[in-house]
Design a protein around this motif. Structure first.
Motif, PDB file in Angstrom:
ATOM      1  N   ILE A  82       0.841  -1.200   0.000  1.00  0.00           N
ATOM      2  CA  ILE A  82       0.000   0.000   0.000  1.00  0.00           C
ATOM      3  C   ILE A  82       0.876   1.248   0.000  1.00  0.00           C
ATOM      4  N   ILE A  83       0.286   2.344  -0.438  1.00  0.00           N
ATOM      5  CA  ILE A  83       1.026   3.608  -0.519  1.00  0.00           C
ATOM      6  C   ILE A  83       0.254   4.645   0.292  1.00  0.00           C
ATOM      7  N   LYS A  84       0.996   5.379   1.122  1.00  0.00           N
ATOM      8  CA  LYS A  84       0.334   6.404   1.946  1.00  0.00           C
ATOM      9  C   LYS A  84       0.878   7.764   1.540  1.00  0.00           C
ATOM     10  N   LYS A  85      -0.026   8.731   1.339  1.00  0.00           N
ATOM     11  CA  LYS A  85       0.395  10.063   0.890  1.00  0.00           C
ATOM     12  C   LYS A  85      -0.556  11.104   1.448  1.00  0.00           C
ATOM     13  N   ARG A  86      -0.125  12.371   1.435  1.00  0.00           N
ATOM     14  CA  ARG A  86      -1.040  13.432   1.842  1.00  0.00           C
ATOM     15  C   ARG A  86      -1.346  14.315   0.632  1.00  0.00           C
ATOM     16  N   PRO A  87      -2.393  13.996  -0.114  1.00  0.00           N
ATOM     17  CA  PRO A  87      -2.712  14.844  -1.268  1.00  0.00           C
ATOM     18  C   PRO A  87      -3.512  16.069  -0.828  1.00  0.00           C
ATOM     19  N   LYS A  88      -3.665  16.992  -1.754  1.00  0.00           N
ATOM     20  CA  LYS A  88      -4.326  18.260  -1.437  1.00  0.00           C
ATOM     21  C   LYS A  88      -5.835  18.159  -1.727  1.00  0.00           C
ATOM     22  N   THR A  89      -6.651  18.657  -0.789  1.00  0.00           N
ATOM     23  CA  THR A  89      -8.104  18.690  -0.975  1.00  0.00           C
ATOM     24  C   THR A  89      -8.548  20.142  -0.989  1.00  0.00           C
ATOM     25  N   SER A  90      -9.374  20.493  -1.968  1.00  0.00           N
ATOM     26  CA  SER A  90      -9.748  21.906  -2.118  1.00  0.00           C
ATOM     27  C   SER A  90     -11.223  22.029  -2.445  1.00  0.00           C
ATOM     28  N   ILE A  91     -11.703  23.278  -2.413  1.00  0.00           N
ATOM     29  CA  ILE A  91     -13.060  23.533  -2.893  1.00  0.00           C
ATOM     30  C   ILE A  91     -12.998  24.569  -4.015  1.00  0.00           C
TER      31      ILE A  91
END
Ligand code: FAD
Length: 434
Positions: A82-91
């Protein structure tokens, strides 16, 4: 026991894995040619000059939260990467994109006065840290959020998201559903290396090593329960056969269960049919260039006039090198299956989405390689207030026929993590009287 499982989505696969560990004889019937159900993946048909993707892509965007422990533990147990990452969430709000995935970003959001942002942060904080969902399920999400956050924050950020997601049902949604979304969300996201289809295939092979018999391209047409449970199924060559089992686990949405089990009492059928849900439609754009240039992975559209609910740029999460350096963008909506978009071809739909897409990237058309369109009839249950009172149990009125499906996931929002949990729980129940 000799047990049949209808459906090789993650509920069916997880149930099979558990039952096989307890030395049962397990048959899995799946009408598709591959496993994974709603999380199934694809690789596009390439032209002569294109290289094949290394990884498959889900037909509908998928990721795990880092606290989705049931599915992550299962992956680890069978040795799947598995791969763990912190992607960006926006509105997207009033023509602009704002990153909005931390308390700091909420407070920096320029479109609301400080007092509204502080109220919103306090409400979200309360929901995040409150461990109790039961008192919340009696409350309606819209009423609660309007009262506590105030009109400004609710109307700008949450009302468009609820309306875009649930349409005519948006006013019915319980606060418990909203609580679950806030409570579960983690900044880090997780993805199975190679994609959900690879993971499902790996699980199939693990099950086969333990003796499972998979029937792909095989649709279950009828289940009847007498001394044993008979399963009538039709194979791709059109031939039908019947096998008898000690127990059957059905993992289809309730409405499809009622269609294959003619002996279900009408009262029970009526109860199941009261549970509402929406289908999903995703148009996947394969692009030469990045679409969301600021690197956003998940863009919620806070604009009720938008024809799209969310834009998800998968390759702002997973590396584009896995997909022959293409940039992959989902244009997603949840819709009733009789909605006019559900009847459209991909070019027709793209024409409707096009003016909105051009607001974000005016020249996106120049970089389109191709597109793919995917639709499913049942993808998102509607969770009204007091849903706990109407969730169907695993046991059905038919002896030794069990139902374990997406509509029994509660209070959490449905997902592959809970499909794995359902599979584990129903397997335990089925074998509890052995
Ligand atoms: C747009 C979208 C986004 C999502 N995002 C996420 C996400 O980010 N993360 C996440 O974890 N989950 C996500 N989910 C939810 C997740 O995909 C589901 O909760 C999960 O896959 C449900 O698994 P299941 O096995 O219960 O049901 P299904 O996946 O629906 O499996 C049922 C299976 O039964 C088969 N079947 C149907 N009828 C028959 C028949 N008569 N005979 C034989 N087989 C039959 C179907 O082909 C299917 O394979 C998303 C879903 C959608 C649609």
């Amino acid at each position: 026991m000799k047990i049949a499982i209808v459906g090789a989505g993650f509920t069916g696969l997880s149930a099979a894995f558990e039952l096989l560990n307890k030395k049962n004889e397990v048959f899995i019937f799946e009408k598709d040619n591959q496993p994974g159900g709603l999380a199934i993946g694809f690789k596009p048909l390439q032209t002569k000059d294109e290289k094949e993707w290394n990884w498959s892509l889900e037909k509908h965007y998928h990721h795990w939260f880092s606290n989705d422990d049931k599915v992550i533990n299962l992956a680890q147990k069978i040795g799947y990467g598995i791969i763990k990452k912190r992607p960006k969430t926006s509105i997207y709000s009033e023509g602009k994109i704002y990153q909005l995935d931390s308390p700091m970003h909420v407070l920096a959001f320029p479109k609301l006065p400080f007092i509204d942002k502080a109220r919103m942060a306090a409400v979200l904080g309360f929901l995040k840290f409150n461990p109790l969902w039961k008192p919340l399920e009696k409350l309606n999400a819209e009423n609660f959020l309007l009262k506590t956050m105030g009109k400004n924050a609710y109307k700008k950020i949450w009302d468009p998201q609820l309306k875009n997601k649930f349409g005519e049902f948006s006013k019915d949604i319980s606060l418990a559903w909203f609580w679950a979304r806030i409570k579960k969300r983690t900044p880090d996201l997780v993805y199975p290396s190679g994609g959900f289809l690879e993971f499902a295939d790996f699980l199939v092979r693990e099950c086969e090593k333990k003796g499972a018999k998979f029937f792909f391209n095989t649709e279950v047409e009828e289940i009847k329960s007498a001394k044993q449970v008979s399963v009538k199924y039709k194979m791709i060559n059109g031939k039908s056969s019947i096998i008898n089992f000690d127990a059957v686990i059905v993992t289809l949405p309730s409405i499809f269960f009622t269609k294959i089990a003619p002996d279900l009492p009408q009262k029970y059928v009526n109860k199941l049919l009261k549970l509402k849900g929406l289908g999903a439609i995703n148009l996947v754009l394969r692009l030469k260039e990045q679409f969301l240039k600021d690197g956003t992975y998940w863009l919620s559209i806070c604009d009720t006039k938008s024809p799209i609910m969310a834009i998800v740029e998968h390759t702002n999460f997973m590396d584009k090198k896995n997909y022959n350096n293409e940039h992959l963008v989902y244009l997603g909506n949840y819709l009733p299956f009789d909605h006019r978009y559900m009847k459209m071809e991909k070019d027709e739909l793209l024409k409707i989405y096009d003016p909105f897409l051009k607001k974000i990237k005016p020249d996106y058309e120049d970089s389109v390689i191709s597109s793919e369109l995917f639709k499913v009839p049942f993808a998102q249950p509607i969770i009204p207030v007091n849903y706990s009172k109407i969730v169907p149990p695993f046991e059905t009125p038919l002896p030794n026929v069990y139902l374990a499906n997406i509509q029994q996931v509660y209070p959490w929002d449905r997902g592959t993590n809970y499909a794995v949990e359902l599979g584990q729980k129903v397997a335990k129940l089925v074998t509890s009287n052995e």
